[in-house]
Structure formats: C-alpha cells, structure tokens
Write a protein that holds these residues in place. Structure first.
Motif, PDB file in Angstrom:
ATOM      1  N   HIS A 219       1.130   3.956  -4.252  1.00  0.00           N
ATOM      2  CA  HIS A 219       1.165   5.494  -5.018  1.00  0.00           C
ATOM      3  C   HIS A 219       0.649   5.928  -5.755  1.00  0.00           C
TER       4      HIS A 219
ATOM      5  N   ASP B 188      -2.769  -1.452  -4.897  1.00  0.00           N
ATOM      6  CA  ASP B 188      -3.056   0.080  -3.702  1.00  0.00           C
ATOM      7  C   ASP B 188      -2.258   0.764  -3.905  1.00  0.00           C
TER       8      ASP B 188
ATOM      9  N   LYS C 294       0.643  -1.532  -0.062  1.00  0.00           N
ATOM     10  CA  LYS C 294       0.247   0.339  -0.095  1.00  0.00           C
ATOM     11  C   LYS C 294       0.587   1.170   0.156  1.00  0.00           C
ATOM     12  N   ASP C 295       0.663   1.968  -0.832  1.00  0.00           N
ATOM     13  CA  ASP C 295       1.088   3.274  -1.122  1.00  0.00           C
ATOM     14  C   ASP C 295       2.765   3.341  -1.715  1.00  0.00           C
TER      15      ASP C 295
ATOM     16  N   HIS D  74      -4.358   5.260 -10.987  1.00  0.00           N
ATOM     17  CA  HIS D  74      -3.176   5.687 -10.000  1.00  0.00           C
ATOM     18  C   HIS D  74      -2.598   7.561 -10.747  1.00  0.00           C
TER      19      HIS D  74
END
Length: 218
Positions: free
Chosen positions: A64, A62, A40-41, A89
């Motif tokens: 960033h 998921d 994540k990120d 994204h």
C-alpha cells in the motif's frame, strides 16, 4: 559536490542512486531485502532508511505505502531522490529521530540498523556519516526494538538484520518489548564458514513457534 553512482539492489531492475561519501548498501541490506515477506496492501516503515534501498526493493511488490525515517539530512536527500525517481507506490521520506516520529501504526517495520555499540570509554567521538550507519550513536538496539513496538500494529511483523554475536541481547530486547521470534536465517562466510549476520522476523504481541530457515552462504 554530491558524487552519485547508479546501482541496483538484488535485481538489476531495482535501480537506485548512492552517494560515494555516505553509508552505502552492503550484503546485509541485500540479505534483509530477500528475507522480508510482504502482503497485499501492507503499510511499511523503514527505520534508518539511509538512501532508501530497501524501499526501492519493496516497491516492486503489491503493497500500500512506504515510509522511510532517517535522522541524517544528507541521507534523506538521496532517499528522497530515489523515491522521486524510482518508487511508484506512495512513499514518504521523513528526516527525524525515530524516537520523535509520530504516525499511525504500521503493518510491517523493517530495519538494517547500526550493529556496533559506541565506544563507552570515549562516547564523544565524532563519527562521519559512514560510521554513523554502523555504530549505535543515534540508535541503539534497545531503542530500535522499543520504537518498533511503539509504531507497529498488534500482530505486525518486524524484520531486521543484525550481528550473530549479539543474539542473546537481541532476544532479550525482543522479549522485553512483547515480540516473539517467528523466523530466523543465518548468513555464513563461504570461506571462513563463520556466522556473519542474522535476519529475524518477529511478531508483536504473539506467542509463536520459531522456524529456522536454511543458511545463506555469502
């Protein structure tokens, strides 16, 4: 005239355009896509992104942001088309030699680089765009690992695919630039049972044990 085909990488939902006259994704692209583990990120850099296939695939997770650096202007055009059409994204496509690229450090670096050393007896051979995706004219193995070290955070993950017959050279380069191999996976030809490609996860500034995953058969 551009001759685009609409294809997909691994999952039919991961659609992308490819140019018939350019280097196109192959089995190594798909092997690497399925080998990469993102969190994540994560901020992710693809060195030699070509048409952006790996960016399209990783966009489903998921993360960033995504950045693709590519030296060939023609490849950048289709990577930008794929980013604009399919990637949700934040995504930046940069037309640059990776050795000249400047940025904040990344959490993850990925690459499906050229595999074959240029013919040293005739280094001035003119290569077309397909050949430049396979031969180390613009990016050698040593340069790839050096730039990954420069652009990756400490303890960041570096994922790439390469030829098994260059494994000694690969491990030497990784050690030279402060990487430790965390995970390996070898892909074999189903018919010949010969090792074809190797996917590697290396960690910067780490001293970790190496896990060898079950083989892939292609």
């Amino acid at each position: 005239m551009k001759e685009y085909t609409l294809d997909y990488i691994v999952d039919p939902n991961c659609k992308l355009y490819q140019d018939k006259n350019m280097f196109r994704m192959n089995i190594d692209t798909k092997l690497l896509a399925q080998f990469i583990k993102v969190k994540k990120d994560d901020n992710i850099l693809d060195i030699g992104t070509n048409n952006g296939a790996l960016l399209v695939y990783l966009d489903q997770f998921d993360i960033h942001s995504l950045t693709g650096v590519e030296i060939l202007p023609e490849a950048c055009q289709i990577a930008q088309k794929n980013a604009d059409t399919f990637i949700k994204h934040p995504c930046s496509i940069v037309c640059s030699d990776i050795k000249e690229f400047q940025s904040d450090l990344f959490d993850v670096i990925i690459s499906n680089p050229p595999f074959f050393p240029i013919n040293e007896t005739n280094p001035n051979t003119v290569l077309d765009n397909r050949q430049l995706g396979r031969i180390e004219k613009n990016l050698t193995l040593n340069e790839l690992v050096e730039q990954a070290n420069r652009l990756l955070k400490s303890k960041g993950r570096f994922y790439f695919v390469h030829r098994c017959d260059r494994l000694n050279e690969i491990t030497q380069c990784l050690h030279k630039y402060n990487f430790s191999v965390k995970t390996l996976q070898i892909a074999y030809h189903t018919q010949s049972q010969e090792a074809k490609s190797i996917c590697i996860e290396a960690i910067k500034d780490a001293n970790c044990k190496c896990c060898i995953l079950p083989p892939k058969w292609i």
